[in-house]
Each structure stands twice: as C-alpha cells, then as structure tokens.
Design an enzyme around this catalytic site. Structure first.
Site, short mmCIF file in Angstrom:
data_model
loop_
_atom_site.label_atom_id
_atom_site.label_comp_id
_atom_site.label_asym_id
_atom_site.label_seq_id
_atom_site.Cartn_x
_atom_site.Cartn_y
_atom_site.Cartn_z
N GLU A 1 1.07 -1.31 0.08
CA GLU A 1 -0.06 0.01 0.03
C GLU A 1 0.99 1.25 -0.02
O GLU A 1 1.74 1.65 0.75
CB GLU A 1 -1.08 0.13 1.30
N CYS B 1 -1.85 8.32 3.53
CA CYS B 1 -1.80 8.32 2.11
C CYS B 1 -3.25 8.67 1.60
O CYS B 1 -3.64 8.54 0.43
CB CYS B 1 -1.39 6.98 1.76
#
Length: 482
Positions: A251, A285
């Site tokens: 990720e 993020c």
C-alpha cells in the site's frame, strides 16, 4: 530515558552480537529527544528471520486456529486496557492529535477482534471430479511474513497486517518505524506477554537504515512482504524481492481527489473536506490533497474553503483546542514550507501556510495552505506531497471531473460530494480508485478492504481479502477404492 528494544525469538534484546547501537527518538512538537531505540543491523535481522522460520516449521501454531483466535482477542483486550498510555506516547513521538491517537488504538482493537473471528473460518472446499475421485482445496499459512511499517499510524498499520498474518497461521518479522518504535513496543507488549505464543512466531527488529529491510526482501526464508509507505520505497522493495519471487502486499502513495458538485457546495461539505485533508496534518495516504469543484459553485465554495483553512488552529496534540498537530520532523515542515512559498509560480495561492512563531516555532508545526491550479501536469497535482498543502481545481461537468480526477498515477482513495445519489454511484463506477466515498472521506474499518493500483501499489488490507496475502491454497487429490 526509555529505550525501545528488539523482540527476537521470545526475548527483548538490544543486540544479538556485541554492543548495541542506539538512536534517539524526538518529540516533533518540541524538537527534544524523549526516548531511545536499539538500532539493528544484519545480525538482528538474520536472527529474527531464523527464529520465525524455525517456529513456523516446528511448532503447532499454524495448525491451531482456535488458539490464534483467542490470542488475537486477548491482544485486543490488553491494548484497550493500555490505550491511554499508548495514546500518550503516540502523541509524543508522532505529533498527532490525541483524539487521532485514541481513534487509531480503538480501530486496531476492532481489527484484532475481526480477524480473531476469521481465524476460525479458514475453510477450503472439496469437489468430486469423477466417481470416487476427489479434489480437496485447502487454505494454509503462507509461511514467514515480513511487515515493514511507516511512522504515521504505527499501531493501526501494524495491526492491519499483523492480525491477518497471525490469523492465517504465519510467523512474522516486523520492522517498525524507528521514530515511533517505543509506541510500537508498548502495543507489541500487549501481544507477546501471552505465554501461549510459541517463541519465534512474533519478532520485531527496529532500524533507522535499510539493512534489515533489504535482508527481509532478499531472504528465501521470507515468504511474504507486507509494506505500507511511499511509492519510491515500494518500488525498491518490489525490485529487491524479485530474486525470490515472494508475495508482496504494497500500500503506497496517494493523491486523493474530492469531487464537489454544485448541489453539495455548502458549509458542511467544506468542513468535511477540511477534516479529510488535515487528518494527521495531511500525513496519511488517503487524505484529501486535491479538491475539484464544479464551475458554477467554484468561486463561493473556494472562498469558504479558504476561510476554513485560515481558521484551523495548529497546536500540540495534547491540547484539546488544537485542530491539527505537527509534521513528523522539522525537515518535512521545511519541505512543505518551501513548496508553499513556491506555489505562486504554479497557480493562485489562496491560503499561504506559514511556520508559526512563539512556542510552536521550535516544533514541526506549519499552517495549512490552499492553492488553485489548473495545469494537470503541475507537480502540485501529480506528486504526493504528504502534508497540509491542498490544491483546488475547477471542472465543467461529470466527464471533465472524471478526466481530471483520473489524471494521476495514484489510485488509492477518493470521494464524491453531491446530493444526487445516482450521480455519486455513476461517478464511483468511473473513478479509478480503490475506494470512493460519498459525502464523506477517510471512513476506514476492519470489514472493508482498502488498496489501490498503479503507483498506489497492489494487494488489499482489511476485510476478508486481507487474509489472502498470508494464505496459500493447496490441492490434494485422492481416489476412494471401490
């Protein structure tokens, strides 16, 4: 001053061979050293991998789903019981708001309980392919999993990889971020004090460099690498892991757009977008970093956004009046300040975020910035900036909104803001992001998978699919004699 140690083969150690190397951990709100950490080298990494390999092959852990489920439940209970202590250290080492720290810990406890349930439901299937001939497809642990973590949410990001890895029956080697290693260790203590866990199943090695990370990627004794962090580092991990063809769950970065239609351009949406962009001071993020506003509402809504960003109260995470904490260190504060100062060459600076004076000047604090930019090739639109610098753009209609939103290599998360439910569904179907929220942002929880593609990585975390990276499928064929 407290020292965060490694945890290898059932023991807390500062070094495997010779004298321990030690580093300082700082409070980013003050710039002062507040803790220390043992700094690993190759010897510690090798010892942790060897312990995990041995424990996976020689103990009954991978064959004990009920035990694994109960271990995860006990972990959740102990973490909740120590939530105040862990939250205090998260605020101290990370600089985030205390409510953000508490939400992270409680979310981690929820995740542990979710995977405890799944640990007892790892079912395969059996098919009779011909009379008396059977194929059994069995789900089994993948082996040794390496978990490499960032500093921005060290407890929940640990748990969302560790919980499915342990639920699956893997042994693990964790490499936490050195900046927040003490908070990590406090959480890990809640797990490893359970004497039912075989020595070597859980290992944790702290380092400030990359020697251990490189070892984990190259070692043939590591079967899975789960990494959360920057795209640049994720690509290096993929390259370093290619020689052993190990499974990767990555990720990586994000550049999340919030698409705002005129029918949703009001104060409530502005407040939601400000909150969604400034979570952890923009160091997440999935945080909103681009705001796309429909032409007819652009002027008024942009004015409302600017007023809201100017009103944000920046301050220490343990101050209940603070609405945004600091960045992780002064270097990142100065990087964002430089980007904000140069933004006038790329667009119209609507809010100029500055480093505050007074007591806050010694910490990594900076006010949020808002910049209007039209050029899709601008670095402010294309790069992940990882801080409280938000870009606002305008669009004409749905097609234009889709073209602008999708004009990025990052594909992790996004949101659509509209009173039209059919439109939000249409937009979600066309937006190339792993998650699309409607009229909200950053709703993350254990039951729902998250992840992206392209420069946001691959694999999924949370949910049922979060187990997949830590499981293998074995085909066993057998015939029944007449």
């Amino acid at each position: 001053m407290r020292v965060a140690s490694h945890y290898i083969d059932g023991h807390w150690v500062d070094a495997v061979d010779g004298a321990a190397a030690v580093g300082d951990a700082f409070n980013p709100a003050t710039g002062l050293a507040v803790a220390r950490y043992a700094d690993a080298g190759a010897a510690e990494g090798e010892a942790a991998v060897a312990a995990a390999r041995r424990a996976f092959g020689q103990t009954a852990w991978r064959h004990s789903p009920r035990l694994r489920a109960d271990v995860l439940l006990r972990f959740a209970d102990r973490l909740e019981a120590r939530k105040d202590e862990v939250a205090d250290w998260l605020v101290t080492l990370n600089g985030k708001l205390r409510r953000e720290a508490m939400s992270e810990i409680l979310g981690a406890a929820s995740e542990l309980r979710y995977y405890a349930g799944l640990a007892r439901n790892l079912f395969g299937r059996i098919a009779e392919v011909e009379p008396g001939c059977y194929s059994s497809l069995e789900r089994e642990a993948a082996g040794v999993a390496a978990i490499i973590l960032p500093w921005n949410a060290p407890i929940i990001l640990l748990v969302r990889s560790l919980a499915p890895a342990l639920a699956a029956g893997c042994a693990v080697v964790i490499k936490p971020a050195f900046q927040t290693a003490l908070a990590h260790n406090l959480a890990l203590e809640c797990l490893v004090q359970d004497e039912r866990i075989p020595a070597g199943i859980v290992n944790s090695v702290i380092e400030s460099g990359a020697t251990v990370s490189q070892l984990l990627c190259a070692s043939p004794d590591v079967d899975v690498v789960s990494f959360t962090g920057s795209t640049a580092v994720g690509k290096r991990i993929a390259q370093a892991s290619a020689g052993t063809l190990k499974r990767l769950s990555l990720e990586l970065g994000g550049k999340s757009p919030a698409v705002v239609f005129a029918d949703a351009a009001h104060g409530r949406s502005a407040a939601g977008i400000v909150a969604g962009s400034l979570i952890q001071a923009g160091q997440q993020c999935t945080a909103i970093s681009r705001v796309l506003v429909e032409d007819s509402a652009y002027a008024d809504f942009t004015r409302s956004l600017a007023e809201a960003y100017r009103a944000v109260r920046v301050g220490p995470g343990n101050d209940p009046q603070s609405q945004m904490g600091c960045l992780i260190d002064a270097a990142n504060r100065d990087r964002i300040a430089g980007l904000a100062e140069r933004a006038g060459s790329a667009g119209d600076v609507l809010v100029q975020g500055r480093i505050p004076g007074g007591e806050l000047a010694r910490g990594a604090f900076i006010e949020p910035s808002l910049v209007a930019i039209e050029d899709l090739s601008s670095e402010y639109i294309q790069r992940e900036l990882f801080g409280p610098l938000i870009v606002v753009e305008r669009f004409r209609d749905e097609d234009d909104a889709i073209a602008r939103a999708n004009a990025t290599r990052y594909s992790l998360a996004s949101s659509v803001w509209t009173a039209d439910a059919a439109r939000s569904r249409r937009m979600a179907g066309r937006m190339r992001f792993g998650t699309v929220w409607a009229n909200t942002h950053n709703k993350l929880f254990a039951e729902a998978e998250t992840g992206g593609h392209a420069d946001s990585g691959y694999g999924r975390l949370h949910g049922q699919e979060g187990l997949n990276d830590f499981l293998e499928t074995k085909h066993f064929y057998y015939e029944v004699s007449a």
